[in-house]
Design an enzyme around this catalytic site. Structure first.
Site, PDB file in Angstrom:
ATOM      1  N   HIS A  52      96.956   2.537  16.613  1.00  0.00           N
ATOM      2  CA  HIS A  52      96.402   2.077  15.340  1.00  0.00           C
ATOM      3  C   HIS A  52      97.006   0.717  14.953  1.00  0.00           C
ATOM      4  CE1 HIS A  52      94.982   2.814  11.083  1.00  0.00           C
ATOM      5  NE2 HIS A  52      95.961   1.956  10.861  1.00  0.00           N
ATOM      6  N   GLU A  53      98.315   0.642  14.990  1.00  0.00           N
ATOM      7  CA  GLU A  53      98.975  -0.613  14.580  1.00  0.00           C
ATOM      8  C   GLU A  53      98.637  -1.752  15.539  1.00  0.00           C
ATOM      9  OE1 GLU A  53     100.019  -0.782  11.700  1.00  0.00           O
ATOM     10  OE2 GLU A  53     100.108   1.361  11.313  1.00  0.00           O
TER      11      GLU A  53
HETATM   12 ZN   LIG Z   1      96.287   0.700   9.247  1.00  0.00          ZN
END
Ligand SMILES: [Zn+2]
Length: 732
Positions: free
Chosen positions: A515-516
């Site tokens: 996600h990051e």
């Molecule tokens: Zn995020």
């Protein structure tokens, strides 16, 4: 105008690409403002000259901050000098005797504030990732100075007059330049620049009143925790809790001068984690009611008048500024662009979600009946019996799963590998770039043709002075105007294993790392002219789209085959275990989704009221009930995640009319990811298309247009329902 600079310095911008539905909606700005009175002046700022490493641009590659030279004492004088320099630059732009042009006004504003940007980015990042009391005190001290600086720019009438001239002649512009002019002009107008003096005076009054009401609401939340704590005298009532949980309740009681008793305090959501373990049904009811009724007139502190007051003030401000309601004002610059679009997306989800909730409810009622319980499931029962259903049908040993996700392998053979397969990029370690802590790894990111894209700092481990959660931010953002390449950071809070032991990650941590990286590549692939339109400087309902999209590679078979190997034996993760991970991931998803949607719709109901309608709310509790019924989300056993009187995101934080944004981004992510799977999956062609239409564009183009450029059509909610396992009613 580099709006983000100021926000970065006080920590607020870090939330731009921060992730998840944070309970603490209070921004750093607000915290700082609150604490201002408690701080003392720390003596005159030291002189600012060449000995200060922020004095000139860093000479390191990509203008990476030179942490071999930066000391805490350098920040304050550099920040103050940065504000002063920026103010002078803005004054010069406003006072220019030449007729206003795009170049001498808008572009000049984009170029201004270099020193402030340089120091603020480093200060904000280090404060959040390796800060201490000194950093916090300086943030608090600087907050009012930043606020005043920002007001001085926004309320500069000469500056606005020039911006307006450029805006009125905007037919000579196109593309990114046109968007920048519109964006800049709108920023002033939305602050009230076009209003009469009287109207501006009223806006200032409203702003000040809103600020005191939100502060009161937030302070009340703390009182409400105390007023609604549940005191237990007899340890036997706590059956179901572990000894260490019980010890914590005893120590809370001790700290409240009630030695020998046990105190349960409520957390700031309607649901209470402790309810999944408490066997005593009466106590469960007591705890749940303490949570759900708080602030609604059940104790001395009553938030109902504040909720109503804020709804009124916001509606009035929106009307003064020429909008139908607060939601229309807030969402004007979002992807949804109007509250009706957000409401319609949420309402599209309701039938499937409610049908799944009913399935989940049947499974829970079955357990209650099987145990001889002669009652229907109530909200205080849900978590307790859901836990039994989970243990029976979806049991999973999370420790066993961890054995297949060793940290280094996840980074290199998982995240970097997937991004290489999708975009052709590679990550090369740069041990020569200094960092603010020892365990941060810096990589130079190389494009598919070997060209340098920028720097990536992986700050993955937890440490003292680091705030919780995971987020992306930057030291330098991409801009052709300033000839800068991105210098991006990812932060997580992974606990490092003891020396010599492998660090093993949970499935959630792996997925968060993907996600990051999604946010990081939004910054890394940015290919825009103007810094204020770069990378992740997009609306709140769009920013979590690229990151959530990348999450789902975690389960791609090719990525898993490369990454998920037993740290000792090298064996692949068994399919059976993966199936369990998936099933556990989607367990109780009907409930989770419905409680979220209900809260998001409630938020929008308050913020689509006219001033008169808000003023005529007689009782907030009744209004809430009506709002839930109107939207078909009034399932008694599944109350909204936040009820009005403790909905901190919208009444104490900056999420008013914006709580829907998490789901909106996820709708886009799921729809786009499904489309990619149907178009060949993990291929360079798909990566390139995503990069061209979305990741390179920042805020230089309308987000819905970006999406359509990629997808060929607007998104629907179907893929989101699939992603959450909500397509068929679950009656099992
Ligand atoms: Zn995020």
């Amino acid at each position: 105008m580099r709006k983000s600079i100021i926000a970065v310095a006080i920590g607020a911008a870090l939330t731009v690409a921060a992730c998840g539905d944070k309970e603490a909606a209070q921004t750093a700005t607000e915290q700082a403002a609150e604490q201002t009175q408690q701080t003392t002046e720390q003596g005159a700022a030291a002189e600012f000259n060449q000995s200060n490493p922020f004095y000139a641009e860093s000479s390191l590659p990509f203008q990476a901050p030179d942490f071999t030279k930066i000391e805490f004492a350098h920040y304050e004088p550099a920040l103050l000098a940065g504000i002063e320099e920026h103010a002078k630059e803005i004054e010069a732009i406003a006072a220019n005797s030449e007729p206003a042009t795009f170049e001498n006004t808008i572009v000049a504003m984009e170029k201004s504030g270099q020193l402030l940007g340089r120091v603020a980015a480093v200060f904000g990042n280090v404060a959040g990732s390796a800060g201490n009391d000194e950093f916090r005190a300086l943030q608090v001290k600087m907050a009012p100075k930043f606020a005043a600086h920002s007001d001085n720019i926004n309320l500069n009438a000469d500056l606005f007059a020039r911006v307006k001239t450029v805006y009125e002649n905007r037919d000579q512009l196109e593309g990114e330049a046109l968007r920048l002019v519109e964006d800049t002009y709108k920023g002033f107008v939305r602050a009230g620049a076009e209003l009469s003096d009287d109207q501006q005076a009223r806006i200032r009054e409203i702003n000040s009143e809103m600020s005191s009401v939100t502060t009161e609401f937030r302070n009340n939340l703390m009182n409400l925790v105390d007023e609604n704590m549940v005191v237990v005298e007899d340890k036997a009532e706590l059956a179901g809790l572990t000894e260490s949980q019980i010890a914590r309740l005893a120590s809370t009681a001790e700290s409240k001068d009630m030695p020998g008793k046990y105190v349960i305090t409520v957390t700031n959501t309607t649901r209470q984690p402790i309810l999944s373990s408490l066997e005593n049904r009466e106590l469960r009811e007591k705890v749940w009611k303490a949570s759900a009724l708080r602030g609604s007139g059940n104790t001395a502190t009553d938030n109902r008048p504040l909720v109503k007051k804020l709804a009124e003030l916001r509606a009035e401000k929106a009307e003064l500024l020429g909008y139908e309601n607060w939601g229309a004002y807030v969402l004007e610059r979002s992807m949804a662009s109007a509250p009706e679009a957000a409401q319609s997306m949420l309402r599209d989800l309701v039938p499937a979600v409610v049908s799944n909730v009913k399935g989940e409810m049947v499974a829970i009622q079955d357990v209650i009946n099987a145990e001889g319980g002669e009652f229907e499931v109530e909200p205080w029962d849900w978590a307790f019996y859901a836990e039994k259903v989970r243990a029976e049908k979806y049991a999973m040993d999370s420790n066993e799963v961890k054995q297949y996700f060793e940290f280094n392998r996840v980074v290199e053979d998982g995240v970097f590998y997937a991004m290489n397969q999708l975009f052709g990029i590679s990550f090369e370690k740069r041990d020569d770039i200094p960092t603010y802590a020892d365990d941060i790894v810096v990589y130079e990111v190389k494009d598919v043709d070997g060209e340098s894209l920028g720097l990536f700092y992986g700050d993955w481990f937890t440490r003292d002075g680091k705030r919780g959660g995971a987020w992306m931010s930057s030291f330098v953002s991409q801009s052709h105007l300033m000839d800068t390449k991105p210098v991006i950071l990812n932060n997580m809070n992974i606990t490092k294993a003891a020396d010599g032991e492998p660090t093993l990650l949970s499935f959630d941590e792996v997925s968060t790392m993907f996600h990051e990286m999604g946010h990081a590549l939004h910054g890394m692939f940015s290919d825009v002219m103007y810094p204020s339109l770069a990378g992740t400087s997009v609306s709140r309902d769009y920013v979590e789209f690229p990151s959530t999209f990348q999450e789902d590679w975690t389960l791609n078979p090719k990525v898993l085959a490369n990454m998920a190997k037993h740290h000792e034996t090298g064996e692949q993760i068994p399919q059976e275990l993966l199936d369990k991970v998936m099933a556990a991931k989607n367990f109780n998803m009907g409930y989770d989704t419905l409680e979220y949607i209900a809260a998001a719709l409630l938020d929008l109901e308050y913020h689509t009221l006219t001033k008169e309608a808000a003023a005529s709310i007689e009782d907030v509790n009744q209004f809430e009930e009506g709002a839930l019924v109107r939207n078909g989300v009034d399932v008694d056993a599944v109350p909204p995640r936040y009820r009005s009187n403790f909905f901190a995101h919208v009444f104490a934080g900056g999420y008013s009319a914006g709580y829907y944004a998490y789901m909106w981004s996820e709708v886009l992510a799921a729809d786009a990811f499904k489309y990619v799977q149907e178009s060949g999956g993990l291929t360079l062609e798909n990566g390139q298309a995503f990069r061209d239409a979305i990741l390179s564009k920042g805020n230089s183009k309308d987000p819905m247009q970006q999406y359509i450029d990629f997808r060929g059509q607007k998104p629907t909610v179907d893929a989101l329902l699939e992603r959450r396992g909500l397509t068929a009613p679950k009656i099992d």
